[in-house]
Design an enzyme around this catalytic site. Structure first.
Site, PDB file in Angstrom:
ATOM      1  N   LEU A  66       0.816  -1.215   0.000  1.00 25.14           N
ATOM      2  CA  LEU A  66       0.000   0.000   0.000  1.00 25.14           C
ATOM      3  C   LEU A  66       0.850   1.265   0.000  1.00 25.14           C
ATOM      4  O   LEU A  66       0.543   2.239   0.669  1.00 25.14           O
ATOM      5  CB  LEU A  66      -0.973   0.012   1.186  1.00 25.14           C
ATOM      6  CG  LEU A  66      -1.970  -1.142   1.247  1.00 25.14           C
ATOM      7  CD1 LEU A  66      -2.777  -1.065   2.532  1.00 25.14           C
ATOM      8  CD2 LEU A  66      -2.877  -1.139   0.040  1.00 25.14           C
ATOM      9  N   CYS A  67       1.942   1.243  -0.737  1.00 24.31           N
ATOM     10  CA  CYS A  67       2.792   2.432  -0.811  1.00 24.31           C
ATOM     11  C   CYS A  67       3.088   2.776  -2.269  1.00 24.31           C
ATOM     12  O   CYS A  67       4.208   3.107  -2.630  1.00 24.31           O
ATOM     13  CB  CYS A  67       4.070   2.238  -0.010  1.00 24.31           C
ATOM     14  SG  CYS A  67       4.953   0.727  -0.385  1.00 24.31           S
TER      15      CYS A  67
END
Length: 190
Positions: A66-67
């Site tokens: 999730l980056c």
């Protein structure tokens, strides 16, 4: 939640800015030591340039998803570098640092991995020493002739760039690259 996230981002940016004088001084000291070793007639195994047969790639990824493209970009850069080495007829091995890279390379048994290392978001001295020891031992034992670091350089909150830098052998001509490399790594970890 937005207020908490904004506060964390501001604190992280302040830590990077406040840590820059220290990291710049540290890099300057390392630069001067390396320069001194190059000018004197001292046999230092870390500066010995050998014909390349095998390269070790130290691939640094994150531990979480999730980056955005943070992990994907560095893995893609590693795949590109592996393809370049194959085209040149050179052998390679991977030192994978970070959970995302470890899981990627574990799913691909055809990619030779020397070692899998995991650590927290901020590696401690023991964890970084394990990485350095592995790279050092591969180079000194002449199992590999070059050690390259693949990492993600922070540009802004929405952009990062995958980078490749030669760690070993140390060379006097490439010291400016080592200088920016160490500063970038120290900024990333702050």
């Amino acid at each position: 939640m937005k207020l908490v996230a904004a506060t964390k981002v501001r604190r992280a940016q302040e830590a990077v800015v406040n840590g820059r004088p220290f990291s710049e001084t540290l890099v300057e000291v390392l630069y001067n030591i390396n320069e001194q070793l190059q000018t004197e007639e001292i046999d230092v195994p870390l500066t010995k340039v050998r014909p390349m047969k095998k390269v070790a790639l130290v691939v640094c990824t994150g531990d979480r998803g999730l980056c955005g493209g943070f992990n994907n970009n560095i893995i893609k850069k590693a795949e590109e570098r592996i393809a370049e080495l194959k085209d040149l007829g050179l052998d390679y091995t991977i030192i994978s640092v970070g959970k995302k890279g470890n899981s990627y390379f574990l799913r691909r048994p055809y990619i030779p991995v020397d070692r899998f290392l995991e650590g927290g978001s901020l590696p401690n001295a023991k964890e970084t020493q394990a990485i350095a020891d592995d790279a050092f031992s591969l180079f000194i034992s002449e199992e590999v002739d070059k050690v390259e670091l693949l990492y993600t350089k922070f540009v802004s909150l929405v952009k990062s760039e995958p980078m490749i830098h030669t760690l070993l052998p140390l060379s006097p001509r490439n010291n400016s690259n080592h200088r920016f490399l160490v500063i970038s790594i120290l900024e990333q970890k702050c």
